[in-house]
Design a protein around this motif. Structure first.
Motif, PDB file in Angstrom:
ATOM      1  N   LEU A 160     -38.095   8.780  36.008  1.00  0.00           N
ATOM      2  CA  LEU A 160     -38.571   8.543  37.369  1.00  0.00           C
ATOM      3  C   LEU A 160     -37.995   7.245  37.924  1.00  0.00           C
ATOM      4  O   LEU A 160     -37.686   7.147  39.124  1.00  0.00           O
ATOM      5  CB  LEU A 160     -40.099   8.488  37.393  1.00  0.00           C
ATOM      6  CG  LEU A 160     -40.867   9.794  37.184  1.00  0.00           C
ATOM      7  CD1 LEU A 160     -42.354   9.579  37.445  1.00  0.00           C
ATOM      8  CD2 LEU A 160     -40.357  10.909  38.099  1.00  0.00           C
ATOM      9  N   GLN A 161     -37.899   6.249  37.067  1.00  0.00           N
ATOM     10  CA  GLN A 161     -37.337   4.966  37.502  1.00  0.00           C
ATOM     11  C   GLN A 161     -35.914   5.155  38.017  1.00  0.00           C
ATOM     12  O   GLN A 161     -35.516   4.557  39.029  1.00  0.00           O
ATOM     13  CB  GLN A 161     -37.348   3.982  36.328  1.00  0.00           C
ATOM     14  CG  GLN A 161     -36.827   2.607  36.659  1.00  0.00           C
ATOM     15  CD  GLN A 161     -37.860   1.731  37.343  1.00  0.00           C
ATOM     16  OE1 GLN A 161     -39.038   2.056  37.365  1.00  0.00           O
ATOM     17  NE2 GLN A 161     -37.422   0.632  37.927  1.00  0.00           N
ATOM     18  N   ALA A 162     -35.153   6.009  37.322  1.00  0.00           N
ATOM     19  CA  ALA A 162     -33.764   6.255  37.724  1.00  0.00           C
ATOM     20  C   ALA A 162     -33.646   7.252  38.867  1.00  0.00           C
ATOM     21  O   ALA A 162     -32.557   7.421  39.429  1.00  0.00           O
ATOM     22  CB  ALA A 162     -32.962   6.752  36.519  1.00  0.00           C
ATOM     23  N   GLU A 163     -34.771   7.924  39.212  1.00  0.00           N
ATOM     24  CA  GLU A 163     -34.799   8.916  40.288  1.00  0.00           C
ATOM     25  C   GLU A 163     -33.722   9.981  40.084  1.00  0.00           C
ATOM     26  O   GLU A 163     -32.909  10.265  40.973  1.00  0.00           O
ATOM     27  CB  GLU A 163     -34.669   8.238  41.661  1.00  0.00           C
ATOM     28  CG  GLU A 163     -35.782   7.245  41.936  1.00  0.00           C
ATOM     29  CD  GLU A 163     -35.760   6.702  43.355  1.00  0.00           C
ATOM     30  OE1 GLU A 163     -34.882   7.131  44.137  1.00  0.00           O
ATOM     31  OE2 GLU A 163     -36.632   5.866  43.676  1.00  0.00           O
ATOM     32  N   THR A 164     -33.759  10.581  38.909  1.00  0.00           N
ATOM     33  CA  THR A 164     -32.769  11.595  38.544  1.00  0.00           C
ATOM     34  C   THR A 164     -33.107  12.942  39.184  1.00  0.00           C
ATOM     35  O   THR A 164     -34.072  13.070  39.948  1.00  0.00           O
ATOM     36  CB  THR A 164     -32.727  11.770  37.021  1.00  0.00           C
ATOM     37  OG1 THR A 164     -33.998  12.259  36.568  1.00  0.00           O
ATOM     38  CG2 THR A 164     -32.418  10.455  36.330  1.00  0.00           C
ATOM     39  N   ASN A 165     -32.328  13.948  38.805  1.00  0.00           N
ATOM     40  CA  ASN A 165     -32.600  15.309  39.257  1.00  0.00           C
ATOM     41  C   ASN A 165     -34.003  15.738  38.827  1.00  0.00           C
ATOM     42  O   ASN A 165     -34.502  15.330  37.777  1.00  0.00           O
ATOM     43  CB  ASN A 165     -31.547  16.248  38.652  1.00  0.00           C
ATOM     44  CG  ASN A 165     -31.698  17.672  39.158  1.00  0.00           C
ATOM     45  OD1 ASN A 165     -32.517  18.436  38.654  1.00  0.00           O
ATOM     46  ND2 ASN A 165     -30.907  18.021  40.158  1.00  0.00           N
ATOM     47  N   LEU A 166     -34.635  16.579  39.626  1.00  0.00           N
ATOM     48  CA  LEU A 166     -36.010  17.000  39.383  1.00  0.00           C
ATOM     49  C   LEU A 166     -36.189  17.671  38.016  1.00  0.00           C
ATOM     50  O   LEU A 166     -37.273  17.590  37.415  1.00  0.00           O
ATOM     51  CB  LEU A 166     -36.450  17.972  40.490  1.00  0.00           C
ATOM     52  CG  LEU A 166     -37.867  18.543  40.380  1.00  0.00           C
ATOM     53  CD1 LEU A 166     -38.907  17.437  40.496  1.00  0.00           C
ATOM     54  CD2 LEU A 166     -38.096  19.602  41.453  1.00  0.00           C
ATOM     55  N   ALA A 167     -35.157  18.322  37.495  1.00  0.00           N
ATOM     56  CA  ALA A 167     -35.285  19.048  36.233  1.00  0.00           C
ATOM     57  C   ALA A 167     -35.712  18.130  35.097  1.00  0.00           C
ATOM     58  O   ALA A 167     -36.485  18.532  34.216  1.00  0.00           O
ATOM     59  CB  ALA A 167     -33.963  19.728  35.882  1.00  0.00           C
ATOM     60  N   GLY A 168     -35.252  16.887  35.100  1.00  0.00           N
ATOM     61  CA  GLY A 168     -35.581  15.955  34.021  1.00  0.00           C
ATOM     62  C   GLY A 168     -37.072  15.707  33.890  1.00  0.00           C
ATOM     63  O   GLY A 168     -37.663  15.959  32.826  1.00  0.00           O
ATOM     64  N   PRO A 169     -37.742  15.199  34.931  1.00  0.00           N
ATOM     65  CA  PRO A 169     -39.187  14.966  34.812  1.00  0.00           C
ATOM     66  C   PRO A 169     -39.999  16.234  34.584  1.00  0.00           C
ATOM     67  O   PRO A 169     -41.029  16.190  33.900  1.00  0.00           O
ATOM     68  CB  PRO A 169     -39.556  14.299  36.150  1.00  0.00           C
ATOM     69  CG  PRO A 169     -38.409  14.541  37.055  1.00  0.00           C
ATOM     70  CD  PRO A 169     -37.206  14.670  36.201  1.00  0.00           C
TER      71      PRO A 169
END
Length: 522
Positions: free
Chosen positions: A400-409
């Motif tokens: 979440l800190q890195a604001e990655t693609n939604l699939a990760g979280p």
């Protein structure tokens, strides 16, 4: 009469053996041959036990549903009632306060008077509260009725765990607890989706109408068909209830039309006012206090993710209420996976532990847990689950800190639902095992501790996120589980001794009471 717990039975003459080759995968324990001597732990048939546990599972959904289905309607309620979101958030705090206060009262009442009257009281209060919430149009009514809704819904959790303890022996309790825990674990994930859909298409009042309809649809078959299971009232289920409030409606009508010709030999029970301090007594026990504390840390690790998921996803991905609601589904799927695996793992490890120490399992009468390391059997599966869950929680924060693609979280939320909430359910099973004579009271004490901590932590989690950032905030809660993990080792090594001390004190108190009674009667 006094209920006979598994620890009161001598564990001899069982249908399973603690020696021999590994029977897993093997037949369902309930299908194994039964010993012919001694009373069965439960007189209910296999199909009736499944029916009872199924109803308990549906009831366990009510409390987490009521707490989480409310989240999507916070902004519409604030706009409709003309108050700030801060005042609306106050209804969350007061809800959690009553979520802590109600179970000790209703749990003690359920252990004393029976599960049926306690369930009926809870659901009647809950139905009336939802009716008022659906019709109210001012903030004061909302605040008071949310307290009433919490008082009715939260009392059901302790009763659901107690019902499973009433009908299942320790060796098979894992699978029933897993099934019943499905409602508790899936509720926080599924109810925001339901609340988001209802709020968006039918308005905020429809959320409370849904809760009313759900609880009413549950209460009707319960009143008609579900028998009393409390062992202080009906023993193993073979003693007919003497009080109308413990009878199903069908049995009550039958008893009125055809009164029994013989007077019951069952001793009369004296009802008293419920004592919420009974839950505090459980909190003060050495092993129980440690277990409650660590179980609360596990609860906080996943509930704080669930509570903040909507605000974090809205901030990062700019989703609407319905889209955010759908993002809760992976957590629910993880909880479903935990349900599917937990029961099998717990019952398998119970049999494995029994086999290693040469302990004979009695599936008919229940085992004498004073001779069995139940702490070890329950805690062993928790350790690898928590290791994976802690890693997933830390990764979730930094993703979440890195604001990655939604699939990760979403993948990490699934793992958290599978491992962290699954560990929480396993330790709930151990709580019931350690307090067999008053399981509802024990679960009420557990609920009291976690809700007190939960109320404070949920109030401060947003400030933590702003001060430390997403990565370090979730890392902090995950590392708390690591720092306090020696509690699990202490419970495994010292727990059996503390449990035996509690049993000896209880037997001594019972002997002293009998002595005083004989002196007074003499």
């Amino acid at each position: 009469m006094t209920a006979k717990s598994p620890s009161d039975d001598d564990g001899d003459g069982g249908s399973g053996s603690g020696s021999g080759p590994d029977p897993d995968p093997g037949p369902d324990p309930e299908s194994l041959s039964r010993v012919s001597s001694g009373p069965a732990y439960s007189a209910f048939s296999k199909s009736m036990k499944r029916w009872i546990v199924a109803m308990a599972t549906l009831a366990s959904f009510v409390s987490p549903m009521s707490a989480n289905i409310y989240f999507p309607v916070l902004n519409p309620l604030a706009a409709q009632l003309g108050v700030s979101v801060g005042l609306i958030n106050l209804t969350l705090t007061t809800y959690m306060v009553f979520q802590a206060l109600s179970p000790p009262v209703l749990g003690d009442f359920g252990d004393m008077a029976g599960r049926r009257p306690a369930f009926i009281i809870c659901f009647v209060i809950y139905i009336l509260a939802n009716l008022g919430l659906a019709l109210q149009s001012n903030y004061a009514a909302l605040l008071v009725l949310r307290m009433l809704q919490s008082a009715g819904s939260s009392g059901t959790l302790a009763l659901c765990f107690a019902v499973v303890a009433d009908v299942s022996v320790s060796a098979e309790r894992g699978k029933y607890m897993a099934i019943m825990g499905a409602g508790i674990n899936i509720g926080p994930a599924l109810s925001p989706v339901i609340g988001g859909v209802l709020s968006q298409y039918m308005g905020w009042r429809s959320v409370f109408w849904f809760c009313l309809i759900y609880s009413g649809a549950w209460l009707v078959p319960f009143v008609l068909f579900i028998p009393e299971t409390c062992r202080n009232v009906v023993g193993n289920g073979s003693i007919p209830p003497q009080n109308w409030m413990n009878m199903t409606l069908i049995d009550y009508i039958r008893a009125r039309r055809h009164p029994p010709t013989e007077k019951s030999t069952a001793p009369e029970r004296k009802l008293r006012w419920p004592n919420p301090l009974s839950a505090l007594k459980a909190v003060l026990e050495k092993d129980m206090s440690l277990l409650f504390f660590y179980n609360t840390l596990i609860y906080l690790a996943f509930i704080l993710i669930i509570v903040t998921l909507s605000t974090q996803f809205a901030e990062i991905y700019h989703y609407n209420e319905l889209q955010i609601g759908l993002c809760y589904l992976p957590f629910g799927l993880g909880c479903c996976g935990a349900v599917a695996l937990q029961g099998r793992i717990l019952d398998w490890n119970y049999r494995r532990t029994a086999r290693k120490i040469g302990f004979t399992i009695d599936y008919r009468r229940g085992d004498d847990l004073s001779k069995f390391p139940i702490e070890k059997a329950r805690i062993q599966p928790v350790v690898p689950m928590l290791a994976v869950g802690v890693a997933a929680t830390i990764a979730y924060g930094w993703v979440l800190q890195a604001e990655t693609n939604l699939a990760g979280p979403l993948v990490l939320v699934f793992i958290i639902g599978l491992c962290v909430s699954g560990s929480f359910s396993v330790l709930n099973t151990l709580i019931v095992d350690l307090y067999p004579d008053a399981p509802a009271t024990a679960m009420a004490a557990n609920n009291l501790v976690r809700c007190v901590f939960g109320a404070g932590c949920t109030a401060g989690i947003e400030y933590m996120l702003k001060a430390f950032g997403r990565g370090w905030t979730y890392t902090f809660w995950a590392l708390l589980l690591v720092v306090f993990s020696p509690i699990l080792w202490i419970l495994t090594t010292r727990g059996p001794g503390w449990r035996e001390e509690r049993r000896a004190k209880k037997l001594q108190a019972k002997a002293n009471k009998e002595a005083r009674r004989s002196v007074s009667s003499g």
